[in-house]
Write a protein that holds these residues in place. Structure first.
Motif, PDB file in Angstrom:
ATOM      1  N   UNK A  56      66.905  46.143  39.711  1.00 30.09           N
ATOM      2  CA  UNK A  56      66.246  46.260  41.013  1.00 30.09           C
ATOM      3  C   UNK A  56      65.029  47.164  40.933  1.00 30.09           C
ATOM      4  N   UNK A  57      65.121  48.245  40.171  1.00 32.92           N
ATOM      5  CA  UNK A  57      63.990  49.163  40.029  1.00 32.92           C
ATOM      6  C   UNK A  57      62.835  48.467  39.322  1.00 32.92           C
ATOM      7  N   UNK A  58      63.141  47.693  38.288  1.00 28.25           N
ATOM      8  CA  UNK A  58      62.095  46.989  37.544  1.00 28.25           C
ATOM      9  C   UNK A  58      61.404  45.969  38.447  1.00 28.25           C
ATOM     10  N   UNK A  59      62.181  45.213  39.217  1.00 31.12           N
ATOM     11  CA  UNK A  59      61.596  44.220  40.119  1.00 31.12           C
ATOM     12  C   UNK A  59      60.733  44.882  41.184  1.00 31.12           C
ATOM     13  N   UNK A  60      61.222  46.006  41.712  1.00 33.12           N
ATOM     14  CA  UNK A  60      60.472  46.718  42.747  1.00 33.12           C
ATOM     15  C   UNK A  60      59.142  47.221  42.201  1.00 33.12           C
ATOM     16  N   UNK A  61      59.170  47.737  40.972  1.00 33.61           N
ATOM     17  CA  UNK A  61      57.946  48.237  40.346  1.00 33.61           C
ATOM     18  C   UNK A  61      56.959  47.099  40.116  1.00 33.61           C
ATOM     19  N   UNK A  62      57.430  45.963  39.608  1.00 35.22           N
ATOM     20  CA  UNK A  62      56.562  44.815  39.348  1.00 35.22           C
ATOM     21  C   UNK A  62      55.964  44.285  40.650  1.00 35.22           C
ATOM     22  N   UNK A  63      56.776  44.238  41.708  1.00 37.48           N
ATOM     23  CA  UNK A  63      56.303  43.758  42.995  1.00 37.48           C
ATOM     24  C   UNK A  63      55.222  44.682  43.557  1.00 37.48           C
ATOM     25  N   UNK A  64      55.421  45.988  43.432  1.00 40.51           N
ATOM     26  CA  UNK A  64      54.442  46.957  43.910  1.00 40.51           C
ATOM     27  C   UNK A  64      53.117  46.796  43.166  1.00 40.51           C
ATOM     28  N   UNK A  65      53.185  46.629  41.840  1.00 40.69           N
ATOM     29  CA  UNK A  65      51.961  46.450  41.048  1.00 40.69           C
ATOM     30  C   UNK A  65      51.229  45.180  41.460  1.00 40.69           C
ATOM     31  N   UNK A  66      51.963  44.112  41.691  1.00 39.32           N
ATOM     32  CA  UNK A  66      51.342  42.848  42.100  1.00 39.32           C
ATOM     33  C   UNK A  66      50.645  43.005  43.442  1.00 39.32           C
ATOM     34  N   UNK A  67      51.298  43.672  44.382  1.00 40.34           N
ATOM     35  CA  UNK A  67      50.689  43.882  45.698  1.00 40.34           C
ATOM     36  C   UNK A  67      49.408  44.697  45.584  1.00 40.34           C
ATOM     37  N   UNK A  69      47.391  44.848  43.008  1.00 42.15           N
ATOM     38  CA  UNK A  69      46.353  43.988  42.418  1.00 42.15           C
ATOM     39  C   UNK A  69      45.793  43.033  43.468  1.00 42.15           C
ATOM     40  N   UNK A  70      46.641  42.474  44.316  1.00 44.49           N
ATOM     41  CA  UNK A  70      46.180  41.548  45.346  1.00 44.49           C
ATOM     42  C   UNK A  70      45.318  42.252  46.387  1.00 44.49           C
ATOM     43  N   UNK A  71      45.631  43.520  46.684  1.00 41.24           N
ATOM     44  CA  UNK A  71      44.809  44.274  47.632  1.00 41.24           C
ATOM     45  C   UNK A  71      43.420  44.562  47.059  1.00 41.24           C
ATOM     46  N   UNK A  72      43.362  44.760  45.745  1.00 42.51           N
ATOM     47  CA  UNK A  72      42.069  45.059  45.100  1.00 42.51           C
ATOM     48  C   UNK A  72      41.175  43.828  44.985  1.00 42.51           C
ATOM     49  N   UNK A  73      41.788  42.658  45.010  1.00 42.12           N
ATOM     50  CA  UNK A  73      41.019  41.411  44.851  1.00 42.12           C
ATOM     51  C   UNK A  73      40.123  41.199  46.063  1.00 42.12           C
ATOM     52  N   UNK A  74      38.846  40.843  45.784  1.00 41.86           N
ATOM     53  CA  UNK A  74      37.898  40.561  46.857  1.00 41.86           C
ATOM     54  C   UNK A  74      37.992  39.081  47.160  1.00 41.86           C
ATOM     55  N   UNK A  75      38.682  38.713  48.219  1.00 44.16           N
ATOM     56  CA  UNK A  75      38.950  37.314  48.542  1.00 44.16           C
ATOM     57  C   UNK A  75      37.730  36.646  49.163  1.00 44.16           C
ATOM     58  N   UNK A  76      36.831  37.399  49.761  1.00 40.14           N
ATOM     59  CA  UNK A  76      35.676  36.807  50.438  1.00 40.14           C
ATOM     60  C   UNK A  76      34.604  36.343  49.458  1.00 40.14           C
ATOM     61  N   UNK A  77      34.503  36.996  48.328  1.00 40.77           N
ATOM     62  CA  UNK A  77      33.453  36.637  47.365  1.00 40.77           C
ATOM     63  C   UNK A  77      33.825  35.417  46.542  1.00 40.77           C
ATOM     64  N   UNK A  78      35.058  35.032  46.536  1.00 39.18           N
ATOM     65  CA  UNK A  78      35.489  33.894  45.713  1.00 39.18           C
ATOM     66  C   UNK A  78      35.305  32.580  46.390  1.00 39.18           C
TER      67      UNK A  78
END
Length: 78
Positions: A56-67, A69-78
């Motif tokens: 559960x800790x590993x999944x939570x960590x991976x999910x947090x990292x993915x979120x 990365x998605x927040x850092x992505x500039x969706x308007x420029x793509x």
């Protein structure tokens, strides 16, 4: 089963329990089991590379990292 039979069975069970108590049965429900303090020794526990990670800790960590990365992505420029 009639009421008379039920009461008779209950008395039999009660007598049986009393006989066990009088005979000094050692394995009663209230008996305290002796602890094995050697098993609690930290040198005998798993550690380091053999220690299991909590999934559960590993999944939570991976999910947090993915979120993040998605927040850092500039969706308007793509």
């Amino acid at each position: 089963m009639s009421l008379k039979q039920t009461l008779k069975k209950a008395k039999q069970i009660e007598r049986h329990l009393e006989q066990r108590a009088e005979s000094g049965a050692q394995h009663s429900l209230g008996a305290v089991k002796a602890r094995n303090y050697l098993a609690l020794n930290p040198l005998l526990k798993k550690g380091g590379i053999h220690e299991k990670e909590d999934i559960d800790i590993v999944r939570k960590k991976r999910r947090r990292e993915t979120k993040q990365q998605l927040r850092k992505t500039d969706w308007l420029s793509e």
